[in-house]
Motif scaffolding. Structure first.
Motif, PDB file in Angstrom:
ATOM      1  N   THR A   1       0.857  -1.185   0.000  1.00 32.81           N
ATOM      2  CA  THR A   1       0.000   0.000   0.000  1.00 32.81           C
ATOM      3  C   THR A   1       0.898   1.242   0.000  1.00 32.81           C
ATOM      4  O   THR A   1       2.100   1.135   0.266  1.00 32.81           O
ATOM      5  CB  THR A   1      -0.916   0.060   1.245  1.00 32.81           C
ATOM      6  OG1 THR A   1      -0.097   0.126   2.416  1.00 32.81           O
ATOM      7  CG2 THR A   1      -1.827  -1.147   1.326  1.00 32.81           C
ATOM      8  N   ASN A   2       0.335   2.406  -0.268  1.00 35.36           N
ATOM      9  CA  ASN A   2       1.120   3.640  -0.225  1.00 35.36           C
ATOM     10  C   ASN A   2       1.802   3.726   1.129  1.00 35.36           C
ATOM     11  O   ASN A   2       1.138   3.680   2.164  1.00 35.36           O
ATOM     12  CB  ASN A   2       0.224   4.849  -0.435  1.00 35.36           C
ATOM     13  CG  ASN A   2      -0.441   4.857  -1.786  1.00 35.36           C
ATOM     14  OD1 ASN A   2      -0.235   3.966  -2.603  1.00 35.36           O
ATOM     15  ND2 ASN A   2      -1.244   5.867  -2.033  1.00 35.36           N
ATOM     16  N   THR A   3       3.146   3.843   1.125  1.00 32.20           N
ATOM     17  CA  THR A   3       3.908   3.742   2.365  1.00 32.20           C
ATOM     18  C   THR A   3       4.975   4.822   2.459  1.00 32.20           C
ATOM     19  O   THR A   3       5.734   5.041   1.520  1.00 32.20           O
ATOM     20  CB  THR A   3       4.592   2.356   2.448  1.00 32.20           C
ATOM     21  OG1 THR A   3       3.591   1.346   2.399  1.00 32.20           O
ATOM     22  CG2 THR A   3       5.382   2.196   3.728  1.00 32.20           C
TER      23      THR A   3
ATOM     24  N   GLN B   1       7.958   7.201 -11.941  1.00 34.50           N
ATOM     25  CA  GLN B   1       6.701   6.495 -12.144  1.00 34.50           C
ATOM     26  C   GLN B   1       6.948   5.387 -13.147  1.00 34.50           C
ATOM     27  O   GLN B   1       7.531   5.617 -14.210  1.00 34.50           O
ATOM     28  CB  GLN B   1       5.607   7.425 -12.652  1.00 34.50           C
ATOM     29  CG  GLN B   1       4.260   6.748 -12.736  1.00 34.50           C
ATOM     30  CD  GLN B   1       3.152   7.751 -13.009  1.00 34.50           C
ATOM     31  OE1 GLN B   1       3.380   8.805 -13.585  1.00 34.50           O
ATOM     32  NE2 GLN B   1       1.954   7.425 -12.590  1.00 34.50           N
TER      33      GLN B   1
ATOM     34  N   VAL C   1       8.155   8.329  -0.201  1.00 33.85           N
ATOM     35  CA  VAL C   1       6.861   7.647  -0.233  1.00 33.85           C
ATOM     36  C   VAL C   1       6.865   6.711  -1.433  1.00 33.85           C
ATOM     37  O   VAL C   1       7.166   7.127  -2.550  1.00 33.85           O
ATOM     38  CB  VAL C   1       5.690   8.646  -0.346  1.00 33.85           C
ATOM     39  CG1 VAL C   1       4.363   7.911  -0.518  1.00 33.85           C
ATOM     40  CG2 VAL C   1       5.640   9.544   0.877  1.00 33.85           C
TER      41      VAL C   1
ATOM     42  N   VAL D   1       4.595   4.112  -3.744  1.00 30.95           N
ATOM     43  CA  VAL D   1       3.255   3.689  -4.159  1.00 30.95           C
ATOM     44  C   VAL D   1       3.464   2.449  -5.029  1.00 30.95           C
ATOM     45  O   VAL D   1       3.997   2.562  -6.139  1.00 30.95           O
ATOM     46  CB  VAL D   1       2.547   4.811  -4.949  1.00 30.95           C
ATOM     47  CG1 VAL D   1       1.212   4.336  -5.473  1.00 30.95           C
ATOM     48  CG2 VAL D   1       2.405   6.046  -4.088  1.00 30.95           C
TER      49      VAL D   1
ATOM     50  N   VAL E   1       2.156  10.300   3.848  1.00 36.42           N
ATOM     51  CA  VAL E   1       1.571   9.392   2.865  1.00 36.42           C
ATOM     52  C   VAL E   1       0.302   9.966   2.222  1.00 36.42           C
ATOM     53  O   VAL E   1      -0.296   9.348   1.369  1.00 36.42           O
ATOM     54  CB  VAL E   1       1.340   8.002   3.501  1.00 36.42           C
ATOM     55  CG1 VAL E   1       0.174   8.009   4.448  1.00 36.42           C
ATOM     56  CG2 VAL E   1       1.216   6.926   2.467  1.00 36.42           C
ATOM     57  N   THR E   2      -0.068  11.185   2.607  1.00 39.87           N
ATOM     58  CA  THR E   2      -1.187  11.873   1.956  1.00 39.87           C
ATOM     59  C   THR E   2      -0.722  13.239   1.485  1.00 39.87           C
ATOM     60  O   THR E   2       0.158  13.848   2.090  1.00 39.87           O
ATOM     61  CB  THR E   2      -2.375  12.060   2.919  1.00 39.87           C
ATOM     62  OG1 THR E   2      -1.941  12.821   4.048  1.00 39.87           O
ATOM     63  CG2 THR E   2      -2.927  10.730   3.387  1.00 39.87           C
TER      64      THR E   2
ATOM     65  N   TYR F   1       7.735   9.164  -4.489  1.00 38.17           N
ATOM     66  CA  TYR F   1       7.587  10.604  -4.289  1.00 38.17           C
ATOM     67  C   TYR F   1       8.562  11.103  -3.220  1.00 38.17           C
ATOM     68  O   TYR F   1       8.854  10.392  -2.260  1.00 38.17           O
ATOM     69  CB  TYR F   1       6.161  10.931  -3.827  1.00 38.17           C
ATOM     70  CG  TYR F   1       5.122  10.653  -4.878  1.00 38.17           C
ATOM     71  CD1 TYR F   1       4.729  11.642  -5.774  1.00 38.17           C
ATOM     72  CD2 TYR F   1       4.531   9.398  -4.987  1.00 38.17           C
ATOM     73  CE1 TYR F   1       3.772  11.390  -6.745  1.00 38.17           C
ATOM     74  CE2 TYR F   1       3.575   9.130  -5.955  1.00 38.17           C
ATOM     75  CZ  TYR F   1       3.206  10.132  -6.831  1.00 38.17           C
ATOM     76  OH  TYR F   1       2.258   9.880  -7.802  1.00 38.17           O
TER      77      TYR F   1
END
Length: 100
Positions: A21-23, A64, A86, A88, A53-54, A48
């Protein structure tokens, strides 16, 4: 003759394994070295330079991947991050990350 004749290759000194998961792997300045895809993703994975994480977005994008990134893909970045790291993994992806 040096005591340790083998040079240690440059790379991350820390790891986060099995990211699904996004970490936030590091919430401070650092350097992301490698991503290893253990399981393929069906959406584009990304990395990122961000400290939470937000809230990250295109302005913080380092890398990417392709829309579908295959298992056993290794990505070498060696990229400095000023805020944090981060990861993803993409939908269904499982990624291991090395960083410092």
């Amino acid at each position: 003759m040096p005591q340790y004749p083998y040079a240690i290759p440059p790379g991350g000194t820390q790891t986060t394994l099995n990211v699904t998961t996004n970490t936030l792997v590091k919430g401070a300045p650092g350097k992301v070295f490698r991503l290893v895809f253990n399981t393929a993703s069906t959406t584009a994975p990304a990395v990122y330079d961000f400290a939470t994480v937000t809230g990250f977005g295109a302005a913080n994008l380092i890398w990417q991947g392709a829309t579908a990134t295959a298992a056993q893909t290794v990505v070498t970045l060696e990229f400095p991050c000023l805020n944090g790291i981060v990861v993803v993994p993409g939908t269904g992806g499982n990624v291991s990350v090395s960083y410092a």
